[in-house]
Design a protein around this motif. Sequence first.
Motif, PDB file in Angstrom:
ATOM      1  N   THR A  39      18.085  52.417  -3.985  1.00 51.89           N
ATOM      2  CA  THR A  39      19.209  52.735  -4.855  1.00 51.89           C
ATOM      3  C   THR A  39      18.951  54.081  -5.533  1.00 51.89           C
ATOM      4  N   LEU A  40      20.023  54.655  -6.063  1.00 53.20           N
ATOM      5  CA  LEU A  40      19.860  55.912  -6.786  1.00 53.20           C
ATOM      6  C   LEU A  40      19.023  55.718  -8.046  1.00 53.20           C
ATOM      7  N   ALA A  41      19.114  54.543  -8.643  1.00 51.46           N
ATOM      8  CA  ALA A  41      18.313  54.263  -9.848  1.00 51.46           C
ATOM      9  C   ALA A  41      16.825  54.248  -9.507  1.00 51.46           C
ATOM     10  N   GLU A  42      16.467  53.637  -8.394  1.00 53.50           N
ATOM     11  CA  GLU A  42      15.074  53.621  -7.965  1.00 53.50           C
ATOM     12  C   GLU A  42      14.592  55.036  -7.646  1.00 53.50           C
ATOM     13  N   LEU A  43      15.456  55.823  -7.023  1.00 51.81           N
ATOM     14  CA  LEU A  43      15.100  57.203  -6.713  1.00 51.81           C
ATOM     15  C   LEU A  43      14.941  58.019  -7.994  1.00 51.81           C
ATOM     16  N   ALA A  44      15.798  57.783  -8.970  1.00 49.25           N
ATOM     17  CA  ALA A  44      15.688  58.498 -10.254  1.00 49.25           C
ATOM     18  C   ALA A  44      14.358  58.176 -10.939  1.00 49.25           C
ATOM     19  N   ALA A  45      13.950  56.923 -10.865  1.00 50.69           N
ATOM     20  CA  ALA A  45      12.657  56.542 -11.450  1.00 50.69           C
ATOM     21  C   ALA A  45      11.510  57.241 -10.719  1.00 50.69           C
ATOM     22  N   ALA A  46      11.611  57.336  -9.405  1.00 51.75           N
ATOM     23  CA  ALA A  46      10.585  58.033  -8.629  1.00 51.75           C
ATOM     24  C   ALA A  46      10.539  59.506  -9.003  1.00 51.75           C
ATOM     25  N   ARG A  47      11.690  60.085  -9.234  1.00 49.46           N
ATOM     26  CA  ARG A  47      11.731  61.502  -9.622  1.00 49.46           C
ATOM     27  C   ARG A  47      11.087  61.728 -10.979  1.00 49.46           C
ATOM     28  N   GLN A  79      17.951  61.425  -1.407  1.00 51.31           N
ATOM     29  CA  GLN A  79      19.195  61.164  -2.146  1.00 51.31           C
ATOM     30  C   GLN A  79      20.413  61.378  -1.242  1.00 51.31           C
ATOM     31  N   LEU A  80      20.396  62.423  -0.451  1.00 55.55           N
ATOM     32  CA  LEU A  80      21.502  62.661   0.487  1.00 55.55           C
ATOM     33  C   LEU A  80      21.650  61.479   1.457  1.00 55.55           C
ATOM     34  N   GLN A  81      20.534  60.938   1.902  1.00 55.18           N
ATOM     35  CA  GLN A  81      20.585  59.791   2.803  1.00 55.18           C
ATOM     36  C   GLN A  81      21.159  58.563   2.090  1.00 55.18           C
ATOM     37  N   LEU A  82      20.728  58.341   0.842  1.00 55.69           N
ATOM     38  CA  LEU A  82      21.196  57.170   0.096  1.00 55.69           C
ATOM     39  C   LEU A  82      22.687  57.233  -0.194  1.00 55.69           C
TER      40      LEU A  82
END
Length: 87
Positions: A39-47, A79-82
């Motif tokens: 999810t974008l939220a998980e990606l944001a946490a990774a960032r 992110q583009l893939q998600l």
Amino acid sequence: MAAGVWDGIDKDRVAKAMVTAYQSDEYLEALAAINNAETLAELAAAREQIKDLMALWREEAPEYAFVIDALYLFSEKIQLQLTGETE
């Protein structure tokens, strides 16, 4: 003559930076968090992890900090893939 991929790049510096990164638990955890983000939220946490690493590496190992910058660029592609976006 065509230019090679490594022309103008300090191979020794890149190699040392990559070894340093792959021996870093924090780097590997951030990489895994990006790869496993669904999810974008998980990606944001990774960032956020990456941003913390950026600050640390710029202070502790500035000559290798580009590896963390590349990790952030990788997260942008994920992110583009998600989102299904294209460039």
